[in-house]
Design a protein around this motif. Structure first.
Motif, PDB file in Angstrom:
ATOM      1  N   ALA A  32      43.964  45.726  27.111  1.00 42.95           N
ATOM      2  CA  ALA A  32      43.044  44.588  27.232  1.00 42.95           C
ATOM      3  C   ALA A  32      43.576  43.497  28.166  1.00 42.95           C
ATOM      4  O   ALA A  32      42.830  42.957  28.993  1.00 42.95           O
ATOM      5  CB  ALA A  32      42.748  44.015  25.851  1.00 42.95           C
ATOM      6  N   GLU A  33      44.904  43.198  28.073  1.00 44.73           N
ATOM      7  CA  GLU A  33      45.468  42.103  28.900  1.00 44.73           C
ATOM      8  C   GLU A  33      45.344  42.442  30.389  1.00 44.73           C
ATOM      9  O   GLU A  33      45.095  41.570  31.222  1.00 44.73           O
ATOM     10  CB  GLU A  33      46.960  41.850  28.627  1.00 44.73           C
ATOM     11  N   LEU A  34      45.529  43.722  30.703  1.00 43.06           N
ATOM     12  CA  LEU A  34      45.463  44.139  32.105  1.00 43.06           C
ATOM     13  C   LEU A  34      44.023  44.023  32.627  1.00 43.06           C
ATOM     14  O   LEU A  34      43.797  43.624  33.774  1.00 43.06           O
ATOM     15  CB  LEU A  34      45.956  45.592  32.214  1.00 43.06           C
ATOM     16  N   LEU A  35      43.071  44.340  31.759  1.00 43.26           N
ATOM     17  CA  LEU A  35      41.657  44.226  32.163  1.00 43.26           C
ATOM     18  C   LEU A  35      41.286  42.764  32.414  1.00 43.26           C
ATOM     19  O   LEU A  35      40.554  42.460  33.350  1.00 43.26           O
ATOM     20  CB  LEU A  35      40.748  44.851  31.098  1.00 43.26           C
ATOM     21  N   VAL A  36      41.820  41.880  31.574  1.00 41.56           N
ATOM     22  CA  VAL A  36      41.556  40.440  31.774  1.00 41.56           C
ATOM     23  C   VAL A  36      42.160  39.991  33.111  1.00 41.56           C
ATOM     24  O   VAL A  36      41.517  39.278  33.890  1.00 41.56           O
ATOM     25  CB  VAL A  36      42.115  39.611  30.586  1.00 41.56           C
ATOM     26  N   GLN A  37      43.383  40.439  33.392  1.00 40.08           N
ATOM     27  CA  GLN A  37      44.032  40.077  34.667  1.00 40.08           C
ATOM     28  C   GLN A  37      43.217  40.584  35.854  1.00 40.08           C
ATOM     29  O   GLN A  37      43.036  39.884  36.851  1.00 40.08           O
ATOM     30  CB  GLN A  37      45.416  40.700  34.754  1.00 40.08           C
ATOM     31  N   LEU A  38      42.715  41.817  35.726  1.00 39.29           N
ATOM     32  CA  LEU A  38      41.915  42.403  36.808  1.00 39.29           C
ATOM     33  C   LEU A  38      40.629  41.600  37.015  1.00 39.29           C
ATOM     34  O   LEU A  38      40.255  41.277  38.150  1.00 39.29           O
ATOM     35  CB  LEU A  38      41.597  43.867  36.461  1.00 39.29           C
ATOM     36  N   ASN A  39      39.981  41.246  35.917  1.00 38.86           N
ATOM     37  CA  ASN A  39      38.747  40.445  35.996  1.00 38.86           C
ATOM     38  C   ASN A  39      39.038  39.094  36.669  1.00 38.86           C
ATOM     39  O   ASN A  39      38.243  38.608  37.477  1.00 38.86           O
ATOM     40  CB  ASN A  39      38.187  40.243  34.587  1.00 38.86           C
ATOM     41  N   ASP A  40      40.203  38.500  36.354  1.00 36.03           N
ATOM     42  CA  ASP A  40      40.576  37.216  36.964  1.00 36.03           C
ATOM     43  C   ASP A  40      40.752  37.359  38.479  1.00 36.03           C
ATOM     44  O   ASP A  40      40.360  36.477  39.240  1.00 36.03           O
ATOM     45  CB  ASP A  40      41.869  36.672  36.343  1.00 36.03           C
ATOM     46  N   LYS A  41      41.362  38.470  38.888  1.00 41.57           N
ATOM     47  CA  LYS A  41      41.552  38.703  40.343  1.00 41.57           C
ATOM     48  C   LYS A  41      40.196  38.841  41.032  1.00 41.57           C
ATOM     49  O   LYS A  41      39.983  38.318  42.124  1.00 41.57           O
ATOM     50  CB  LYS A  41      42.361  39.995  40.596  1.00 41.57           C
ATOM     51  N   CYS A  57      32.499  38.300  32.798  1.00 37.96           N
ATOM     52  CA  CYS A  57      33.376  39.468  32.619  1.00 37.96           C
ATOM     53  C   CYS A  57      32.642  40.666  33.221  1.00 37.96           C
ATOM     54  O   CYS A  57      31.665  41.148  32.659  1.00 37.96           O
ATOM     55  CB  CYS A  57      33.649  39.709  31.129  1.00 37.96           C
ATOM     56  N   CYS A  58      33.110  41.127  34.368  1.00 39.66           N
ATOM     57  CA  CYS A  58      32.349  42.150  35.102  1.00 39.66           C
ATOM     58  C   CYS A  58      32.274  43.461  34.334  1.00 39.66           C
ATOM     59  O   CYS A  58      31.350  44.244  34.551  1.00 39.66           O
ATOM     60  CB  CYS A  58      32.913  42.355  36.506  1.00 39.66           C
ATOM     61  N   TYR A  59      33.225  43.703  33.412  1.00 41.65           N
ATOM     62  CA  TYR A  59      33.212  44.999  32.698  1.00 41.65           C
ATOM     63  C   TYR A  59      32.667  44.862  31.267  1.00 41.65           C
ATOM     64  O   TYR A  59      32.820  45.774  30.452  1.00 41.65           O
ATOM     65  CB  TYR A  59      34.620  45.635  32.709  1.00 41.65           C
ATOM     66  N   TYR A  60      32.021  43.736  30.985  1.00 39.91           N
ATOM     67  CA  TYR A  60      31.332  43.506  29.701  1.00 39.91           C
ATOM     68  C   TYR A  60      32.270  43.667  28.487  1.00 39.91           C
ATOM     69  O   TYR A  60      31.829  44.121  27.430  1.00 39.91           O
ATOM     70  CB  TYR A  60      30.120  44.440  29.551  1.00 39.91           C
ATOM     71  N   ILE A  99      30.371  49.879  37.086  1.00 40.85           N
ATOM     72  CA  ILE A  99      30.810  48.512  37.370  1.00 40.85           C
ATOM     73  C   ILE A  99      31.173  48.455  38.850  1.00 40.85           C
ATOM     74  O   ILE A  99      32.102  49.144  39.294  1.00 40.85           O
ATOM     75  CB  ILE A  99      32.030  48.138  36.473  1.00 40.85           C
ATOM     76  N   ASN A 100      30.460  47.645  39.596  1.00 38.27           N
ATOM     77  CA  ASN A 100      30.574  47.684  41.060  1.00 38.27           C
ATOM     78  C   ASN A 100      31.500  46.628  41.646  1.00 38.27           C
ATOM     79  O   ASN A 100      31.844  46.684  42.817  1.00 38.27           O
ATOM     80  CB  ASN A 100      29.171  47.493  41.653  1.00 38.27           C
TER      81      ASN A 100
END
Ligand SMILES: Cc1cc2nc3c(=O)[nH]c(=O)nc-3n(C[C@H](O)[C@H](O)[C@H](O)COP(=O)(O)O)c2cc1C
Length: 188
Positions: free
Chosen positions: A54-63, A86-89, A131-132
């Motif tokens: 989950a933390e990595l997904l949050v970091q990716l969304n932030d980028k 949040c692009c990945y819902y 997710i685009n």
């Protein structure tokens, strides 16, 4: 109707997910389906990066948001500055599908693999959505560095799409989908 056709007909994009994680066994089955997709010249120049952290997904969304914030596009800017976007819902699993950046076959190869992912997921009772946004931002220098350094995506690859995976809430209504008319011609 046979099971495969039924899976194809009933698949829908899911944009609300419970916290239930996709099991390792199901994720493996889905990734196996991905690599079974057809590819131009059978080159299979693709890479699948499944993230369940989950933390990595949050970091990716932030980028992705930072890249959007730099854009001239007002809709992207709004997303970039939003605290809730949040692009990945908030799906518990995201599969990034990348392919050789300089291959004209990559967009089609990756799209075939993504559809296999969606259908395999549906057959296992797992919801999914294309997710685009990472494809749109993967040339941004910071996003690119994150993909290569943190996620191990090959440096000469580009993201062509991602699949959010998880479980839809039990009370989610099944969406009706109207099929556009006049899009099929049969010539005999
Ligand atoms: C190339 C492509 C890009 C898409 N990008 C997104 C996206 O970024 N976010 C999203 O919620 N849905 C995305 N979708 C899903 C479409 O919106 C969805 O497939 C369409 O509305 C039809 O609905 P259905 O999948 O439920 O049948 C994308 C689909 C495709 C094929």
């Amino acid at each position: 109707m046979n099971e495969t056709l039924n899976t194809i007909r009933t698949r829908r994009s899911v944009r609300v997910y419970t916290e239930q994680q996709v099991s390792a066994e199901d994720l493996n089955l889905i990734l196996e389906a991905a690599v079974c997709a057809p590819s131009g010249m059978n080159f299979q120049d693709w890479h699948f990066t499944a993230i369940q952290k989950a933390e990595l997904l949050v970091q990716l969304n932030d980028k992705i948001k930072s890249a959007f914030a730099k854009s001239d596009n007002p809709q992207w800017q709004e997303r970039g500055h939003s605290n809730t976007y949040c692009c990945y819902y908030h799906a518990p699993t995201l599969v990034i599908v990348s392919g050789k950046a300089d291959s004209p076959l990559s967009p089609s190869d990756c799209a075939c693999a993504l559809e296999n992912i969606f259908l395999a997921a549906k057959s296992l009772g797992i919801g999914s959505c294309w997710i685009n946004q990472l494809g749109q931002t993967c040339d941004d220098a910071e996003v690119r560095a994150f993909l290569i350094e943190e996620l191990g995506i090959p440096a000469d690859y580009k993201v062509f799409g991602c699949a959010a995976l998880g479980y839809a809430p039990a009370d989610m209504p099944v969406k009706e989908r109207k099929m556009k008319e006049g899009v099929v011609t049969v010539i005999r």
